[in-house]
Design an enzyme around this catalytic site. Structure first.
Site, PDB file in Angstrom:
ATOM      1  N   HIS A 185      76.162 -31.024  27.602  1.00  0.00           N
ATOM      2  CA  HIS A 185      75.417 -30.185  27.092  1.00  0.00           C
ATOM      3  C   HIS A 185      76.020 -29.123  25.967  1.00  0.00           C
ATOM      4  O   HIS A 185      75.696 -28.924  25.098  1.00  0.00           O
ATOM      5  CB  HIS A 185      74.499 -29.201  27.905  1.00  0.00           C
ATOM      6  CG  HIS A 185      73.388 -29.775  28.666  1.00  0.00           C
ATOM      7  ND1 HIS A 185      72.278 -28.800  29.130  1.00  0.00           N
ATOM      8  CD2 HIS A 185      72.922 -30.864  28.815  1.00  0.00           C
ATOM      9  CE1 HIS A 185      71.377 -29.677  29.448  1.00  0.00           C
ATOM     10  NE2 HIS A 185      71.769 -30.998  29.189  1.00  0.00           N
ATOM     11  N   LYS A 186      77.458 -28.720  26.507  1.00  0.00           N
ATOM     12  CA  LYS A 186      78.273 -27.786  25.872  1.00  0.00           C
ATOM     13  C   LYS A 186      78.633 -28.701  24.360  1.00  0.00           C
ATOM     14  O   LYS A 186      78.610 -27.950  23.308  1.00  0.00           O
ATOM     15  CB  LYS A 186      79.495 -27.614  26.322  1.00  0.00           C
ATOM     16  CG  LYS A 186      80.048 -26.304  26.164  1.00  0.00           C
ATOM     17  CD  LYS A 186      81.218 -26.088  27.153  1.00  0.00           C
ATOM     18  CE  LYS A 186      81.968 -24.469  26.937  1.00  0.00           C
ATOM     19  NZ  LYS A 186      82.346 -23.889  27.971  1.00  0.00           N
TER      20      LYS A 186
END
Lengths: 176, 176, 176
Positions: free
Chosen positions: C52-53
């Site tokens: 996600h990051k």
């Protein structure tokens, strides 16, 4: 009828019946691409497949594609619509035989872009329950979500069935 | 208000609160047909039933119908709306006592067609998670889908609740 | 963009991607409030967080709030939009450390009412599968439904993602 349609929904929510109506709409005839792999002794699945087949009747030509779905689409292109039932079983078959399901999903989407005859896909919503304790079930749940998103992106229309009725997911007028 | 309404949704999604608002709309009074079968020692269910009852208050007359739902509809017809909460527990009761739930579902739909006062049904979406490992759970899941489709077909309206808000499933303008 | 938005959906249904697009819309920058609590050895979750990051990139400032979400909203208010990902993990953390999650949910809703900068919440649909056999799972499922309803009531908009596409839940024109 649009070129490619994805129908998703829960168990026994009317996905297949809707897909059959959509696939028969243009020509009154269609090709049924079944992905269920029948194992010896799996009476539950055999009964389900037989029931679906009996409901469909003579307007349908049956093709069996437990894993090579892109190949089956290519082989059946050029004429009447195809109904693929369903992506979730196809994914299950790929995972169980340890295939690269992400590569196969990519190949499916690329093949879909080259089709001239319509395709109606049936898939399942499997991610709206409690996180499964079983790790394989969690992996499958994530993979199914990934496949549904990829195919939805490539399709002209996406529908969600609820209690036998269709709700339009794509395109819709819900802009933000 | 239409004659018959089905409200479906996930656990704690606001189904009962919506059903109560709908059932009270025409007359400010309604009959609550509860299908929950209370077993000795099932504190979890008893607490849930007590909470629902406390929220409803004095505008409601309570009727208990764990299995003979068609009979309860017939007996309460002719006046204020009825709220049936819920079809999933009714189906559970039928399956647990080994009744012919398909025959009972057919009888329910036939009875519904003869009602003069409104009926609001609450049911549950139970088919959008991973396929359960337990065979009885799979059978129940399929049966619940079947019941939801049958009652939805017989109802004038079908609603899906999400996070407390209703989405209209039937009729809608999502033609294909 | 409205002040507060709740995005719900199943696993891998496109919730986070939609939330990121919405949060970046007004300013091209946003604050990401992560609720995931990373435990030693939980490689599955660590991998998910890292993915996600990597997708989010440089437009984001990261804040970590596994339990004090109201505090994190208060501390980050006044500038760019905040994205809270997600309410379900926040609730899990509260339940696992035996906090009073209902009091925390009330505090969250009160804090939300005082925010001047936008907030986009991500949450999960977990209540549309078979009733879990595990009692803690049932309690969590009910708590998640409760939190989703409370936050939805306090938000200007609620969206449901299906196969990567958003359906508008609130406000909609589905009057009854």
């Amino acid at each position: 009828m649009k070129k490619s349609i994805l129908i998703t929904g829960g168990a026994r929510s009317g996905k297949s019946a809707l897909a059959e109506r959509m696939a028969l709409q243009p020509a009154g005839r269609a090709i049924y691409i079944a992905t269920a792999r029948l194992h010896d002794g799996d009476d539950e699945m055999a009964e389900r497949v037989a029931k679906h087949k009996a409901r469909r009747g003579a307007a349908w030509q049956d093709v069996h594609a437990p894993t090579d779905l892109a190949g089956a689409l290519q082989d059946t292109d050029g004429g009447v619509p195809r109904l693929v039932d369903c992506l979730t079983l196809w994914l299950t078959n790929l995972i169980l035989e340890d295939s690269d399901w992400q590569a196969e999903a990519d190949r499916l989407v690329e093949t879909l872009a080259r089709q001239s005859a319509p395709v109606v896909f049936v898939t399942n919503e499997v991610g709206q329950g409690i996180v499964p304790e079983n790790k394989l079930a969690r992996l499958f749940r994530d993979a199914a979500g990934h496949v549904n998103q990829s195919v939805a992106l490539a399709c002209d229309e996406v529908w969600l069935t609820v209690a036998g009725y269709p709700m339009k997911v794509k395109p819709n007028d819900h802009s933000f």
